[in-house]
Write a protein that holds these residues in place. Structure first.
Motif, PDB file in Angstrom:
ATOM      1  N   TRP A 465      16.580 -49.519   7.313  1.00 27.44           N
ATOM      2  CA  TRP A 465      15.439 -49.404   8.216  1.00 27.44           C
ATOM      3  C   TRP A 465      15.213 -47.958   8.633  1.00 27.44           C
ATOM      4  O   TRP A 465      16.142 -47.214   8.941  1.00 27.44           O
ATOM      5  N   PHE A 466      13.928 -47.571   8.635  1.00 27.99           N
ATOM      6  CA  PHE A 466      13.518 -46.245   9.067  1.00 27.99           C
ATOM      7  C   PHE A 466      12.513 -46.389  10.222  1.00 27.99           C
ATOM      8  O   PHE A 466      11.925 -47.459  10.428  1.00 27.99           O
ATOM      9  N   ARG A 467      12.303 -45.299  10.935  1.00 29.83           N
ATOM     10  CA  ARG A 467      11.373 -45.270  12.054  1.00 29.83           C
ATOM     11  C   ARG A 467      10.438 -44.066  11.895  1.00 29.83           C
ATOM     12  O   ARG A 467      10.878 -42.985  11.513  1.00 29.83           O
ATOM     13  N   MET A 468       9.155 -44.240  12.182  1.00 28.62           N
ATOM     14  CA  MET A 468       8.204 -43.127  12.220  1.00 28.62           C
ATOM     15  C   MET A 468       7.479 -43.134  13.567  1.00 28.62           C
ATOM     16  O   MET A 468       7.275 -44.187  14.173  1.00 28.62           O
ATOM     17  N   ASP A 469       7.090 -41.936  14.039  1.00 28.16           N
ATOM     18  CA  ASP A 469       6.564 -41.798  15.401  1.00 28.16           C
ATOM     19  C   ASP A 469       5.059 -42.025  15.489  1.00 28.16           C
ATOM     20  O   ASP A 469       4.341 -41.288  16.160  1.00 28.16           O
ATOM     21  N   GLU A 505       5.689 -46.565  17.862  1.00 25.12           N
ATOM     22  CA  GLU A 505       6.384 -46.239  16.627  1.00 25.12           C
ATOM     23  C   GLU A 505       6.218 -47.375  15.643  1.00 25.12           C
ATOM     24  O   GLU A 505       5.783 -48.482  16.004  1.00 25.12           O
ATOM     25  N   THR A 506       6.541 -47.096  14.410  1.00 24.88           N
ATOM     26  CA  THR A 506       6.510 -48.108  13.360  1.00 24.88           C
ATOM     27  C   THR A 506       7.874 -48.127  12.682  1.00 24.88           C
ATOM     28  O   THR A 506       8.408 -47.059  12.328  1.00 24.88           O
ATOM     29  N   GLN A 507       8.437 -49.308  12.503  1.00 23.79           N
ATOM     30  CA  GLN A 507       9.709 -49.482  11.809  1.00 23.79           C
ATOM     31  C   GLN A 507       9.432 -50.143  10.461  1.00 23.79           C
ATOM     32  O   GLN A 507       8.603 -51.046  10.367  1.00 23.79           O
ATOM     33  N   PHE A 508      10.155 -49.690   9.460  1.00 29.69           N
ATOM     34  CA  PHE A 508       9.916 -50.258   8.130  1.00 29.69           C
ATOM     35  C   PHE A 508      11.220 -50.228   7.340  1.00 29.69           C
ATOM     36  O   PHE A 508      12.143 -49.463   7.624  1.00 29.69           O
ATOM     37  N   GLU A 509      11.242 -51.058   6.325  1.00 35.91           N
ATOM     38  CA  GLU A 509      12.446 -51.281   5.531  1.00 35.91           C
ATOM     39  C   GLU A 509      12.242 -50.702   4.133  1.00 35.91           C
ATOM     40  O   GLU A 509      11.178 -50.845   3.527  1.00 35.91           O
ATOM     41  N   PRO A 536      15.879 -42.204   9.672  1.00 38.18           N
ATOM     42  CA  PRO A 536      16.547 -43.506   9.463  1.00 38.18           C
ATOM     43  C   PRO A 536      17.052 -44.073  10.784  1.00 38.18           C
ATOM     44  O   PRO A 536      17.428 -43.339  11.698  1.00 38.18           O
ATOM     45  N   MET A 537      17.063 -45.381  10.902  1.00 34.86           N
ATOM     46  CA  MET A 537      17.570 -46.055  12.100  1.00 34.86           C
ATOM     47  C   MET A 537      19.053 -46.384  11.965  1.00 34.86           C
ATOM     48  O   MET A 537      19.665 -46.901  12.894  1.00 34.86           O
ATOM     49  N   GLN A 538      19.614 -46.089  10.798  1.00 36.98           N
ATOM     50  CA  GLN A 538      21.029 -46.351  10.538  1.00 36.98           C
ATOM     51  C   GLN A 538      21.470 -45.350   9.480  1.00 36.98           C
ATOM     52  O   GLN A 538      20.641 -44.783   8.769  1.00 36.98           O
ATOM     53  N   PRO A 539      22.755 -45.083   9.367  1.00 41.98           N
ATOM     54  CA  PRO A 539      23.203 -44.128   8.341  1.00 41.98           C
ATOM     55  C   PRO A 539      22.778 -44.579   6.943  1.00 41.98           C
ATOM     56  O   PRO A 539      22.839 -45.768   6.619  1.00 41.98           O
ATOM     57  N   VAL A 540      22.351 -43.611   6.148  1.00 40.30           N
ATOM     58  CA  VAL A 540      21.952 -43.902   4.768  1.00 40.30           C
ATOM     59  C   VAL A 540      23.144 -43.602   3.873  1.00 40.30           C
ATOM     60  O   VAL A 540      23.524 -42.435   3.688  1.00 40.30           O
ATOM     61  N   LYS A 541      23.772 -44.640   3.346  1.00 44.79           N
ATOM     62  CA  LYS A 541      24.966 -44.489   2.519  1.00 44.79           C
ATOM     63  C   LYS A 541      24.576 -44.431   1.052  1.00 44.79           C
ATOM     64  O   LYS A 541      23.435 -44.687   0.671  1.00 44.79           O
ATOM     65  N   GLY A 542      25.552 -44.119   0.256  1.00 47.78           N
ATOM     66  CA  GLY A 542      25.315 -44.129  -1.174  1.00 47.78           C
ATOM     67  C   GLY A 542      24.824 -45.489  -1.607  1.00 47.78           C
ATOM     68  O   GLY A 542      25.485 -46.502  -1.357  1.00 47.78           O
TER      69      GLY A 542
END
Length: 551
Positions: A465-469, A505-509, A536-542
């Motif tokens: 999940w990501f967030r944009m303002d 804000e807008t959240q998207f996957e 990102p709303m959470q760490p972006v892992k490999g």
């Protein structure tokens, strides 16, 4: 008021130019109450104010005599903020006072001061110049102020904005105390009021045009556009309107340079005006516009001050003006001298509220709509090309042309529609191609509306999940969000999953296998939409590998 009471030479000059009745500002300065008094005048750009103060100076310059006396020490001084405006004022006053034997001399920065000194030595009735150059001539003794009967400060607010307060005060201190002072300004902020109070005596305040009634000859439009598609929208507006001359306003030199280059690459005949150009380069650019060798001028606000292009039919605000006064000043470059003009604000849908506030504060009415689409531009092309083709086909051709036409028809024997289609292809070929734009609706999404996209991303796995303002308050809508995210993050539509539009804000996957690529792309973005922040709303892992289709 009318022109009937003016000296005969001025009436002749006005009649020769087709002036039948005075404009509002011209009528105001010719009233009996204004005769002989200092004036503090508010007048819009393009309202005829140059001729207005030229007429107001007549009693001091001519009086009841049939002609001006021989040129000697100047009788009137006009101070203007820019070289272009000063030279245009000189041209206007030259034709106005020509039948009276008037001699007008200009003194502006960027020109040869030695040549100006020689012209001053030969005598002048009116001297027009920029503050710095006039002060220099006064200090060197080239300009004798003792005989001055009147001083005009044209666009005084802009002169203060450009930092000429010290020069203006120095000039006014050198002129006779009993002079008449005419101060013309689009607005009267505190600095102008202080200048008027210090250097005018019992000035008559004239508001030639009500702020509540801006130019009636300018049609204002607001076009909604995706933030990253401003330059494409400029292309489509230019193509749709097809103005004889258009001016596109940008906020910075860098934006002017980029947009000028992009328009030139697309086939527009374009010139650029910014502060880094020399006077010779500016003059050449303006002459190209007047001669028809160029049709589009991309400019900053400062570089465009004082420019007068009579055939300017379209103003485009590629970047929103900083305040209502700038909006009116930019737009005032069109709709002059009774001609109609169009002013188009390109408003990123994320900044619609700012656009609405600007328009309301400027007290103008603007129609809101999406930026012109490819279909709209092509439809307008069809109308124009049809009219052009009909005009060409109704013209009587020479006998040689008719003979060649008969020969070609006999050899190819095409259907009549094929011949007309060939003509239309030739007429259409020079036109720059319109640009595809993201569809923007002219209404805000309902506050209680559920997100329109709730599908899981490709592969069926839980996404990142990501967030944009940008949210509902910024007119967020999946219609433009989805294409925007794909361009910004270098992903496909199938790699975007659920979208949740909140108030601010807008959240998207994003599909897990595309999350790292997406995060890297949005961090690198240097595009026009970089003011929209995505995190990102959470760490972006490999990421896991993209699922392969079964064989």
């Amino acid at each position: 008021m009318s022109f009937a009471d003016l000296p005969a030479p001025l009436r002749d000059a006005l009649a020769a130019r087709g002036y039948a009745e005075p404009t509002a500002v011209q009528s105001a300065v010719l009233t009996p109450d204004a005769a002989g008094r200092d004036l503090l005048v508010s007048a819009q750009t393009g309202s005829g104010k140059t001729v207005a103060y030229g007429l107001a100076l007549a009693p001091e310059l001519i009086g009841d005599a049939p002609r001006l006396p021989p040129a000697g020490a100047p009788l009137a001084l006009v101070v203007a903020p820019t070289r272009e405006l000063a030279l245009q004022v000189k041209a206007e006053l030259t034709w106005l006072y020509a039948p009276a034997g008037g001699r007008i001399v200009s003194c502006v920065g960027g020109m040869d001061p030695v040549a100006e000194r020689r012209q001053l030595a030969q005598g002048a009735h009116i001297v027009v110049g920029t503050p710095g150059r006039l002060r220099d001539h006064l200090e060197r003794g080239n300009l004798a102020p003792a005989s001055l009967r009147a001083v005009v400060l044209d666009e005084a607010d802009e002169m203060l904005d450009l930092g000429f307060k010290e020069e203006l005060e120095a000039i006014l201190e050198e002129t006779p105390a009993e002079r008449r002072t005419l101060l013309f300004s689009a607005t009267v902020p505190r600095g102008i009021a202080a200048l008027a109070k210090g250097y005018q005596r019992d000035a008559l305040r004239i508001e030639a045009t009500s702020q509540a009634e801006p130019h009636g000859d300018i049609e204002y439009r607001a076009a909604l556009v995706a933030p990253h598609e401003i330059e494409r929208a400029v292309v489509n507006v230019l193509r749709l309107e097809d103005a004889r001359i258009a001016m596109v306003f940008c906020a910075t030199r860098a934006t002017v340079a980029r947009l000028h280059g992009n328009l030139a690459e697309r086939g527009f005949s374009t010139v650029a005006l910014s502060g880094e150009l020399s006077q010779a380069e500016r003059n050449r650019a303006l002459q190209n516009l007047r001669d028809g060798r160029a049709r589009v001028c991309v400019a900053t606000d400062v570089a465009a001050r004082g420019i007068d292009l009579p055939d300017l039919g379209l103003v485009i605000h590629a970047e929103l003006p900083r305040d209502p006064e700038t909006l009116l000043h930019r737009s005032g470059r069109t709709g002059r001298a009774g001609r109609k003009g169009v002013s188009v604000l390109l408003v990123p849908h994320t900044r619609r509220r700012l656009g609405e506030r600007l328009i309301a504060a400027a007290r103008v009415k603007a129609g809101w709509a999406p930026a012109p689409s490819v279909e709209l531009v092509r439809g307008r092309d069809d109308q124009r090309l049809g009219e052009q083709a009909r005009s060409l086909m109704t013209e009587e051709g020479s006998e040689d042309d008719l003979a060649l036409a008969r020969q070609l028809l006999a050899e190819a024997a095409p259907a009549p529609e094929a011949a007309v289609a060939a003509l239309l292809r030739v007429l259409r070929a020079p036109l720059p191609a319109p640009e595809e734009l993201t569809e923007i609706t002219d209404r805000a999404p309902a506050r209680d509306a559920a997100p329109r996209r709730e599908a899981a991303p490709a592969g069926g796995q839980e996404g990142v999940w990501f967030r944009m303002d940008v949210g509902r308050d910024g007119r967020a809508d999946p219609k433009w969000l989805l294409p925007f995210l794909c361009r910004r993050g270098h992903v496909t539509r199938q790699e975007i999953g659920r979208i949740r539009i909140l108030a601010r804000e807008t959240q998207f996957e994003v599909a897990p296998y595309a999350a790292t690529r997406f995060a890297s792309a949005v961090r690198r973005s240097g595009s026009e939409d970089e003011h929209i922040h995505i995190v990102p709303m959470q760490p972006v892992k490999g990421p896991p590998r993209k699922p392969r289709a079964r064989q």
